[in-house]
Design a protein around this motif. Sequence first.
Motif, PDB file in Angstrom:
ATOM      1  N   ARG A  19       0.817  -1.214   0.000  1.00 38.81           N
ATOM      2  CA  ARG A  19       0.000   0.000   0.000  1.00 38.81           C
ATOM      3  C   ARG A  19       0.853   1.267   0.000  1.00 38.81           C
ATOM      4  NH1 ARG A  19      -5.081  -0.969   0.665  1.00 38.81           N
ATOM      5  NH2 ARG A  19      -5.469   1.253   0.967  1.00 38.81           N
ATOM      6  N   GLU A  20       2.008   1.197   0.676  1.00 39.09           N
ATOM      7  CA  GLU A  20       2.814   2.410   0.733  1.00 39.09           C
ATOM      8  C   GLU A  20       4.306   2.098   0.701  1.00 39.09           C
ATOM      9  OE1 GLU A  20       1.722   4.454   4.284  1.00 39.09           O
ATOM     10  OE2 GLU A  20       3.174   3.373   5.509  1.00 39.09           O
ATOM     11  N   TRP A  21       5.037   3.066   0.228  1.00 40.20           N
ATOM     12  CA  TRP A  21       6.498   2.958   0.154  1.00 40.20           C
ATOM     13  C   TRP A  21       7.114   3.686   1.343  1.00 40.20           C
ATOM     14  CZ3 TRP A  21       9.299   0.279  -3.422  1.00 40.20           C
ATOM     15  CH2 TRP A  21       8.638  -0.146  -4.570  1.00 40.20           C
ATOM     16  N   ARG A  22       8.211   3.091   1.839  1.00 42.34           N
ATOM     17  CA  ARG A  22       8.951   3.746   2.909  1.00 42.34           C
ATOM     18  C   ARG A  22      10.440   3.683   2.573  1.00 42.34           C
ATOM     19  NH1 ARG A  22       6.426   1.903   8.684  1.00 42.34           N
ATOM     20  NH2 ARG A  22       4.247   2.258   8.149  1.00 42.34           N
ATOM     21  N   GLY A  23      11.171   4.640   3.168  1.00 45.45           N
ATOM     22  CA  GLY A  23      12.622   4.617   3.002  1.00 45.45           C
ATOM     23  C   GLY A  23      13.255   3.864   4.146  1.00 45.45           C
ATOM     24  N   SER A  24      14.397   3.294   3.906  1.00 44.41           N
ATOM     25  CA  SER A  24      15.118   2.608   4.977  1.00 44.41           C
ATOM     26  C   SER A  24      16.493   3.248   5.120  1.00 44.41           C
ATOM     27  CB  SER A  24      15.245   1.109   4.678  1.00 44.41           C
ATOM     28  OG  SER A  24      15.968   0.926   3.492  1.00 44.41           O
ATOM     29  N   GLY A  25      17.166   2.932   6.163  1.00 46.95           N
ATOM     30  CA  GLY A  25      18.489   3.499   6.396  1.00 46.95           C
ATOM     31  C   GLY A  25      18.501   4.318   7.665  1.00 46.95           C
ATOM     32  N   THR A  26      19.667   4.399   8.268  1.00 49.87           N
ATOM     33  CA  THR A  26      19.793   5.121   9.533  1.00 49.87           C
ATOM     34  C   THR A  26      20.543   6.423   9.302  1.00 49.87           C
ATOM     35  OG1 THR A  26      21.798   3.877   9.967  1.00 49.87           O
ATOM     36  CG2 THR A  26      19.758   3.053  10.963  1.00 49.87           C
ATOM     37  N   ALA A  27      20.316   7.350  10.221  1.00 48.77           N
ATOM     38  CA  ALA A  27      20.927   8.669  10.083  1.00 48.77           C
ATOM     39  C   ALA A  27      22.361   8.650  10.599  1.00 48.77           C
ATOM     40  CB  ALA A  27      20.107   9.687  10.871  1.00 48.77           C
ATOM     41  N   ALA A  28      23.251   9.274   9.840  1.00 53.18           N
ATOM     42  CA  ALA A  28      24.649   9.384  10.254  1.00 53.18           C
ATOM     43  C   ALA A  28      24.818  10.649  11.101  1.00 53.18           C
ATOM     44  CB  ALA A  28      25.537   9.439   9.016  1.00 53.18           C
ATOM     45  N   ALA A  29      26.043  10.867  11.560  1.00 56.60           N
ATOM     46  CA  ALA A  29      26.318  12.065  12.367  1.00 56.60           C
ATOM     47  C   ALA A  29      26.261  13.307  11.485  1.00 56.60           C
ATOM     48  CB  ALA A  29      27.702  11.942  12.993  1.00 56.60           C
ATOM     49  N   PRO A  30      25.806  14.422  12.050  1.00 55.08           N
ATOM     50  CA  PRO A  30      25.732  15.654  11.250  1.00 55.08           C
ATOM     51  C   PRO A  30      27.113  16.124  10.816  1.00 55.08           C
ATOM     52  CG  PRO A  30      24.496  15.857  13.301  1.00 55.08           C
ATOM     53  CD  PRO A  30      25.298  14.612  13.400  1.00 55.08           C
ATOM     54  N   VAL A  31      27.200  16.522   9.581  1.00 58.19           N
ATOM     55  CA  VAL A  31      28.461  17.035   9.015  1.00 58.19           C
ATOM     56  C   VAL A  31      28.126  18.281   8.178  1.00 58.19           C
ATOM     57  CG1 VAL A  31      29.714  14.854   8.945  1.00 58.19           C
ATOM     58  CG2 VAL A  31      28.180  15.453   7.068  1.00 58.19           C
ATOM     59  N   PRO A  32      29.090  19.160   7.997  1.00 58.51           N
ATOM     60  CA  PRO A  32      28.797  20.368   7.208  1.00 58.51           C
ATOM     61  C   PRO A  32      28.652  20.099   5.719  1.00 58.51           C
ATOM     62  CG  PRO A  32      31.057  20.398   8.002  1.00 58.51           C
ATOM     63  CD  PRO A  32      30.420  19.234   8.638  1.00 58.51           C
ATOM     64  N   ARG A  33      29.215  18.980   5.252  1.00 54.37           N
ATOM     65  CA  ARG A  33      29.210  18.719   3.813  1.00 54.37           C
ATOM     66  C   ARG A  33      29.076  17.218   3.599  1.00 54.37           C
ATOM     67  NH1 ARG A  33      31.674  21.722  -0.446  1.00 54.37           N
ATOM     68  NH2 ARG A  33      32.479  20.409  -2.120  1.00 54.37           N
ATOM     69  N   VAL A  34      28.227  16.815   2.685  1.00 52.79           N
ATOM     70  CA  VAL A  34      28.017  15.383   2.425  1.00 52.79           C
ATOM     71  C   VAL A  34      28.469  15.075   1.007  1.00 52.79           C
ATOM     72  CG1 VAL A  34      26.291  13.576   2.141  1.00 52.79           C
ATOM     73  CG2 VAL A  34      26.095  15.189   4.027  1.00 52.79           C
TER      74      VAL A  34
END
Lengths: 668, 310
Positions: free
Chosen positions: A258-273
């Motif tokens: 019925r619905e799509w979801r994203g997976s994956g965990t959040a990394a540490a905040p950085v100024p540039r990815v």
Amino acid sequence: MRLVERRRLRLRLRDLAAGSAFSAVALSGALPAPVAAIFGVSFVLSLLGKRPFAQQRAWSVVVLLAMALVLFGLVSRGVLDLVVAAVGFASLVTAHRMLSEPSATTDQQVLLASLLLMAGAAALSGDVWYAACLLAFGVFACLSLGLTVVEGPIERDEELPLAPVLRQVSIGVAIALAGGIAFFILFPRLSWNVAARRTGPGLLGGTTGMSDRVRLGGGGDIKTSARVVLRATLEPSPKTDRLDRYWVGRHFDAFDGREWRGSGTAAAPVPRVMLGELRGALVQRIELLPAYASRTLVGLAQPVAYGTALALGNTGSTSTPLVKVGAEEVRFSTDANAYTYVAYSRTDYPMLEEDLAVLEAARALPEDLDPKVSELAARIVDQATEPEQVAAVLELWLQRNLSYTLELPGEVDDPLTDFLFERKEGHCEHFATALAVMLRTRGIPARVVGGFFGGERVGERFVVRAGDAHAWVEAYSPVRGWMTFDATPESGRGSRPQAVLAGLIDAYERLEELWRSRVVDYSLVDQWEFARRLVRPPNGAGTDDDDDGPTPVGASRTRTPTRAIFVAGAAGLIALFLVRRLTRPGARTHPASGFLVQLERRLDGLHVPRRPGEDLEALSLRLQEEHHRLAAPVGRATRRYLEARFGQRPLSKEERRSLLAALERSRR
Amino acid sequence: MTRPPSWRRKLKATRVGRTYLVLTVGIGLGALNTGNNLLYLVLGFLLAIIVLSGVLSERVIADVRVRRILPEGAFAHEPFALRYEVTRTRGRAFAIRVCEAGGTLEGWAWIPTVLEGSPVTVRADVTAPRRGPLRLRQVEISTFFPFGLFEKSRTVEVDDLLLVWPRRGYCCDPPDSDAGHLTGENGNQRHRDGGGDVQGLRELGDLEDARRVHWKKSATVGKLLKVEREREDRKQYTLTIESDAPGDPLERACEETAALTNRLLAAGNDVGLEAGGRKIRPASGPGHEKRILSALASLGYALPARSAPR
């Protein structure tokens, strides 16, 4: 005009000035609704001449103080921004003063509080309607102040012609506005010129299609929205008016039927990815507007890096770190009303190698998937096995055999089966889901991507509208990595705003763009450039890029010294005219002189004999001595003329007509 | 005292003007601090308003002529009407305030609008701060136009001399009349025979002279009626101020004398004055009171010579 009418006019102008200032604040969308409601009621009451606080000064002040305590209590608890609270309090003070006993002092207090509102609105918004509100406020406030001044310290119920006062104050306001603009242009910007504060998505709220989940069965109303959610300056800038490219936002790899979801965990905040190789990347300076209302960064397909992000909140602009979620999604680490950042994109996909777990997740099928879907995919694909080939065949089949629509009935038990076998029509999410699931049934990793498709040039930037929200598919090939496929028919990819609405929004956007580039983002560099162009205009402008495509809106093609000299000369002449108008008033003739001219013409028309050098007064006396039939009307007209000219008794139009008509009657 | 030249302007911020200036400075600091261009825009508008106020107010007060119309008399510390005739030599003017420069007289006149070539006469209720000859040299013309944020003023040379009479303060019992120390019927007002025309009849009071009973009328009405005549009870008084040395005693003496003069004249007496080496013979009537008041006004002062008209 008598005292009562003058007072009514003055109060109306005062209230309109306050209303204009309040509009500037209210349209920013930052003001708490109760405060807006209170001001609105007060405004209406004041316009109707109701002043409930005139007799209730003490308790009304107590109520006002209580409201102030509530507002600043909310600030101390972190519920309300300090600037918003201050502006809210200024609104309440303005409303309170409007409903108090009117006097010169009260009027001035209302206008000063309104001035505070204008200053607060400047801190809360940066949109073009602020200019309209400022203009209206300036005009109404100055006229009101002018009337208050002419009225004097003691109001007297006597006839007072206001037209000359209003005329002169109006000219003054026009000059003040011109002076204000000149000051704005010339005053050196001694501080860092950061973008203005934003207050949130405004009165219309956020309209973005960027959400955490993609649920099938919903409507497609957003496709008709013409609100701009993103502005981008591209380097190098494509020489085209329409980009028609994908703006990648989120990846969805888990589908439950019925619905799509994203997976994956959040990394540490950085100024540039960094997502891939930067070499040869297209640079995009992107501004996500309040209408976007999401923390996910978007970039042209395929983004390889994000950085230099600023969050524009109620406390000004601050640098914000970025958080990488999963393999490719990037989000801002802080909530804000709007964002600016730089994105880098390449046309090829950054990653060829992919984690097996990711690929396995991208092959997963919902447990209750209808076998008919697999059968249909197998029938369409036939003998094809290569991922690119399979995806291309399925994409083509979907585009040709199913139709695009935004008219959906609502929730159904199995939206995919319903789309493929029952209704055979849907919007981009249905097409993307169908393609991704059918690819998965063939063992090919596939995922749905949410973002935007489109981009049209407005001025020197490209804008993306909420209606450009789109979903498409990425399929994985071991040879070429992730590839983009879009099963949605071309007609359903871009936004579908109504023509009239789109036209209006486009006009507004161009105005907004002009406002933003020339006013909100005006900086020391622009000042330097302005001065440089005045002193030494660029040579040969307008000839270098004649063949390079359309000239961006707002860019001048013929900046020549002649033009600069002409503009400077015209400005000088206008200034000279205004100065002469101020120092040597043009209205040298007395208002009664016009009546004298009319009267003498009428006497000539009646063939009344005139002696050489005989003025009107002498003529009147002579006619009386001679018992002329016109002696009486000429005598009355002469007396009224002399009273009007020298005796401070103005002559009304009706009286003029009556006196001249009496002459005509006497002739008969 | 040095007088400001006529080209000099005086600029004063009003109460709302001061608040406006504070807000302008605040918004300016905010603009400089944040770099918010919209605040710069507001600041530009506010500053332009200030400049415009200066230009328009100058236009209002620049081409104005004033003539002072002095009253016949004025008492110190009491409001009196001083009139100004204001003429605009060019264009219109709005919201003009006219008063005496240097606070010579307290009070002002307000003119909402003046047309070119049409003199406007306005009245100012002013108060003179002291008795004596008052030199009015300059008139101050000011305006709050166009927005009431500032008061700009200039002075115009208009030379006049106003003689301010002493305030009519508290007075004690009148002194003895000039015919004091009278004996017998001759000095007694109740026994004096009146002179002049008959004014009327009234009932005879106790101890009044029975010789002035109108017997015929009394017989008709059944009670004694007295004939009243025009100059029946008139007395002559010569008020004296011994010292003309300036100071509070002189001021008090002048005020008391002025009050006494008014009281005695109102009672129908003849009043004279002897002060500062000057003697005014007893007489009556409003003109005579002004003569005495003028003499009192100039007591202790040397009347300044009127300067040549410019």
